[in-house]
Design a protein around this motif. Structure first.
Motif, PDB file in Angstrom:
ATOM      1  N   LEU A   1       0.830  -1.199   0.000  1.00 27.69           N
ATOM      2  CA  LEU A   1       0.000   0.000   0.000  1.00 27.69           C
ATOM      3  C   LEU A   1       0.868   1.255   0.000  1.00 27.69           C
ATOM      4  CD1 LEU A   1      -2.802  -0.822   2.620  1.00 27.69           C
ATOM      5  CD2 LEU A   1      -3.024  -0.742   0.133  1.00 27.69           C
ATOM      6  N   PRO A   2       0.360   2.358  -0.526  1.00 30.86           N
ATOM      7  CA  PRO A   2       1.099   3.621  -0.387  1.00 30.86           C
ATOM      8  C   PRO A   2       1.433   3.863   1.078  1.00 30.86           C
ATOM      9  CG  PRO A   2      -0.752   3.903  -1.879  1.00 30.86           C
ATOM     10  CD  PRO A   2      -0.897   2.528  -1.287  1.00 30.86           C
ATOM     11  N   LYS A   3       2.615   4.374   1.347  1.00 30.94           N
ATOM     12  CA  LYS A   3       3.073   4.510   2.726  1.00 30.94           C
ATOM     13  C   LYS A   3       2.097   5.309   3.583  1.00 30.94           C
ATOM     14  CE  LYS A   3       6.996   5.923   5.602  1.00 30.94           C
ATOM     15  NZ  LYS A   3       6.307   6.937   6.400  1.00 30.94           N
ATOM     16  N   ARG A   4       1.476   6.329   3.014  1.00 27.39           N
ATOM     17  CA  ARG A   4       0.571   7.146   3.814  1.00 27.39           C
ATOM     18  C   ARG A   4      -0.649   6.341   4.254  1.00 27.39           C
ATOM     19  NH1 ARG A   4      -0.143   8.674  -1.448  1.00 27.39           N
ATOM     20  NH2 ARG A   4      -2.296   8.735  -2.247  1.00 27.39           N
ATOM     21  N   TRP A   5      -1.095   5.373   3.414  1.00 28.47           N
ATOM     22  CA  TRP A   5      -2.222   4.535   3.800  1.00 28.47           C
ATOM     23  C   TRP A   5      -1.818   3.576   4.911  1.00 28.47           C
ATOM     24  CZ3 TRP A   5      -4.923   2.726  -1.378  1.00 28.47           C
ATOM     25  CH2 TRP A   5      -5.347   3.865  -2.078  1.00 28.47           C
TER      26      TRP A   5
ATOM     27  N   ARG B   1       4.107   9.039  10.847  1.00 30.20           N
ATOM     28  CA  ARG B   1       4.161   9.560   9.482  1.00 30.20           C
ATOM     29  C   ARG B   1       5.556   9.992   9.046  1.00 30.20           C
ATOM     30  NH1 ARG B   1      -1.407  13.181   9.922  1.00 30.20           N
ATOM     31  NH2 ARG B   1      -2.863  11.433   9.709  1.00 30.20           N
ATOM     32  N   HIS B   2       6.389  10.409   9.998  1.00 32.49           N
ATOM     33  CA  HIS B   2       7.669  10.991   9.614  1.00 32.49           C
ATOM     34  C   HIS B   2       8.892  10.196  10.085  1.00 32.49           C
ATOM     35  CE1 HIS B   2       5.567  14.533   8.163  1.00 32.49           C
ATOM     36  NE2 HIS B   2       4.901  14.585   9.308  1.00 32.49           N
ATOM     37  N   ASP B   3       8.762   9.470  11.202  1.00 34.88           N
ATOM     38  CA  ASP B   3       9.927   8.769  11.749  1.00 34.88           C
ATOM     39  C   ASP B   3       9.978   7.296  11.365  1.00 34.88           C
ATOM     40  OD1 ASP B   3      10.652  11.144  12.942  1.00 34.88           O
ATOM     41  OD2 ASP B   3       9.758  10.658  14.883  1.00 34.88           O
ATOM     42  N   LEU B   4       8.821   6.677  11.173  1.00 36.65           N
ATOM     43  CA  LEU B   4       8.797   5.265  10.789  1.00 36.65           C
ATOM     44  C   LEU B   4       8.957   5.124   9.284  1.00 36.65           C
ATOM     45  CD1 LEU B   4       5.943   3.642  12.912  1.00 36.65           C
ATOM     46  CD2 LEU B   4       8.382   3.792  13.427  1.00 36.65           C
ATOM     47  N   THR B   5       9.801   4.199   8.874  1.00 42.08           N
ATOM     48  CA  THR B   5       9.950   3.899   7.452  1.00 42.08           C
ATOM     49  C   THR B   5       8.970   2.785   7.074  1.00 42.08           C
ATOM     50  OG1 THR B   5      11.600   2.165   7.810  1.00 42.08           O
ATOM     51  CG2 THR B   5      12.407   4.449   7.627  1.00 42.08           C
ATOM     52  N   ARG B   6       8.822   2.561   5.768  1.00 45.11           N
ATOM     53  CA  ARG B   6       7.998   1.435   5.327  1.00 45.11           C
ATOM     54  C   ARG B   6       8.560   0.119   5.888  1.00 45.11           C
ATOM     55  NH1 ARG B   6       4.384   0.320   1.419  1.00 45.11           N
ATOM     56  NH2 ARG B   6       4.659   2.320   0.364  1.00 45.11           N
ATOM     57  N   ALA B   7       9.895  -0.002   5.900  1.00 43.81           N
ATOM     58  CA  ALA B   7      10.523  -1.222   6.432  1.00 43.81           C
ATOM     59  C   ALA B   7      10.161  -1.438   7.893  1.00 43.81           C
ATOM     60  CB  ALA B   7      12.036  -1.143   6.258  1.00 43.81           C
ATOM     61  N   ASP B   8      10.053  -0.356   8.670  1.00 50.17           N
ATOM     62  CA  ASP B   8       9.656  -0.478  10.073  1.00 50.17           C
ATOM     63  C   ASP B   8       8.250  -1.062  10.187  1.00 50.17           C
ATOM     64  OD1 ASP B   8      11.996   0.653  11.181  1.00 50.17           O
ATOM     65  OD2 ASP B   8      11.235   2.680  10.851  1.00 50.17           O
ATOM     66  N   MET B   9       7.333  -0.565   9.362  1.00 47.83           N
ATOM     67  CA  MET B   9       5.947  -1.030   9.432  1.00 47.83           C
ATOM     68  C   MET B   9       5.817  -2.475   8.961  1.00 47.83           C
ATOM     69  SD  MET B   9       3.707   2.358   8.450  1.00 47.83           S
ATOM     70  CE  MET B   9       4.722   2.951   7.092  1.00 47.83           C
ATOM     71  N   VAL B  10       6.545  -2.830   7.915  1.00 47.77           N
ATOM     72  CA  VAL B  10       6.534  -4.223   7.446  1.00 47.77           C
ATOM     73  C   VAL B  10       7.075  -5.140   8.535  1.00 47.77           C
ATOM     74  CG1 VAL B  10       7.548  -5.845   5.799  1.00 47.77           C
ATOM     75  CG2 VAL B  10       6.691  -3.629   5.001  1.00 47.77           C
ATOM     76  N   SER B  11       8.165  -4.718   9.166  1.00 50.33           N
ATOM     77  CA  SER B  11       8.800  -5.528  10.203  1.00 50.33           C
ATOM     78  C   SER B  11       7.856  -5.801  11.363  1.00 50.33           C
ATOM     79  CB  SER B  11      10.065  -4.825  10.712  1.00 50.33           C
ATOM     80  OG  SER B  11      10.660  -5.544  11.762  1.00 50.33           O
ATOM     81  N   HIS B  12       7.075  -4.798  11.738  1.00 47.90           N
ATOM     82  CA  HIS B  12       6.151  -4.936  12.869  1.00 47.90           C
ATOM     83  C   HIS B  12       5.260  -6.167  12.705  1.00 47.90           C
ATOM     84  CE1 HIS B  12       3.547  -3.448  16.140  1.00 47.90           C
ATOM     85  NE2 HIS B  12       2.543  -3.846  15.376  1.00 47.90           N
ATOM     86  N   PHE B  13       4.736  -6.352  11.513  1.00 50.30           N
ATOM     87  CA  PHE B  13       3.835  -7.482  11.265  1.00 50.30           C
ATOM     88  C   PHE B  13       4.595  -8.741  10.854  1.00 50.30           C
ATOM     89  CE2 PHE B  13       1.284  -3.649  10.335  1.00 50.30           C
ATOM     90  CZ  PHE B  13       0.318  -3.802  11.318  1.00 50.30           C
ATOM     91  N   ALA B  14       5.686  -8.587  10.116  1.00 49.94           N
ATOM     92  CA  ALA B  14       6.416  -9.746   9.607  1.00 49.94           C
ATOM     93  C   ALA B  14       7.045 -10.559  10.731  1.00 49.94           C
ATOM     94  CB  ALA B  14       7.490  -9.299   8.623  1.00 49.94           C
ATOM     95  N   VAL B  15       7.589  -9.893  11.741  1.00 44.05           N
ATOM     96  CA  VAL B  15       8.208 -10.626  12.848  1.00 44.05           C
ATOM     97  C   VAL B  15       7.141 -11.381  13.641  1.00 44.05           C
ATOM     98  CG1 VAL B  15       9.486 -10.398  15.012  1.00 44.05           C
ATOM     99  CG2 VAL B  15      10.209  -9.114  12.997  1.00 44.05           C
TER     100      VAL B  15
END
Length: 213
Positions: free
Chosen positions: A85-89, A121-135
């Motif tokens: 998804l787009p990062k903002r979503w 919105r500004h400090d978390l990267t897309r990789a951070d958000m993916v990691s949250h669920f992937a781990v």
């Protein structure tokens, strides 16, 4: 005290390797482990992997992490959504969940909500958000947290609980006792909510001191 950040990894093993390297570099052979919220999942998985290193497990605003395979579809969909998804979503979805953890009436001026919005919105990267669920999905897929993993553990467990924490319910303590195979001591944080460490830091230090004392 060692307080590792959450690296943007996709497997628990990678997180485990990093924490283990830090402990060995610091010459730490025995320690207590504290996990707050999502950190409680990581703390339980780390304890399951290294029962001989841990004296005490302290969980704050966190329940049992013995996620079975039925959790995999939801966690996999969340991981995929964060990836495509787009990062903002993705940020908006994560922000909605985090904002919902603020206790009712605890943020009348909207200050904490503003901090959360800026951070997500500004400090978390897309990789951070993916990691949250992937781990979390990796822990469920490999069933890293299960009762037999704690048979050799000789330590004790403490849970910091708040009456108005939406992530905790009455079944958590019995479930944790079955999972860990021992009694679990509880310390009440009253109605401090899921974000007690942020909103009442001085009192939270006192509660944590009781848990570790």
């Amino acid at each position: 005290m060692v307080a590792p950040d959450y690296p943007p990894v996709k497997r628990f093993t990678d997180f485990d390797d990093g924490v283990t390297a830090i402990l060995r570099a610091e010459g730490i052979v025995r320690c207590d482990v504290v996990g707050q919220s999502y950190g409680g999942l990581l703390a339980q998985a780390f304890l399951a992997a290294h029962p001989g290193w841990i004296n005490r497990l302290v969980l704050s605003s966190s329940g049992p992490a013995d996620y079975g395979r039925p959790w995999l579809p939801a966690l996999s969909v969340a991981t995929l959504a964060a990836r495509v998804l787009p990062k903002r979503w993705s940020a908006s979805l994560l922000l909605a969940g985090l904002t919902g953890l603020l206790p009712a009436g605890a943020d009348p001026d909207g200050n904490w909500a503003a901090v959360l919005r800026h951070t997500v919105r500004h400090d978390l990267t897309r990789a951070d958000m993916v990691s949250h669920f992937a781990v979390a999905a990796d822990v469920a897929r490999k069933q890293l947290v299960r009762p037999e993993r704690f048979h050799q553990w000789q330590g004790d467990a403490v849970v910091l609980r708040a009456e108005n924490d939406r992530t905790q319910d009455a079944r958590d303590i019995p479930s944790l006792q079955r999972l860990l195979g021992r009694p679990v001591r509880t310390i009440s944080m009253g109605r401090a909510g899921h974000t007690a460490a942020l909103q009442e830091p001085e009192r939270y230090v006192q509660w944590l001191g009781k848990a570790l004392g």
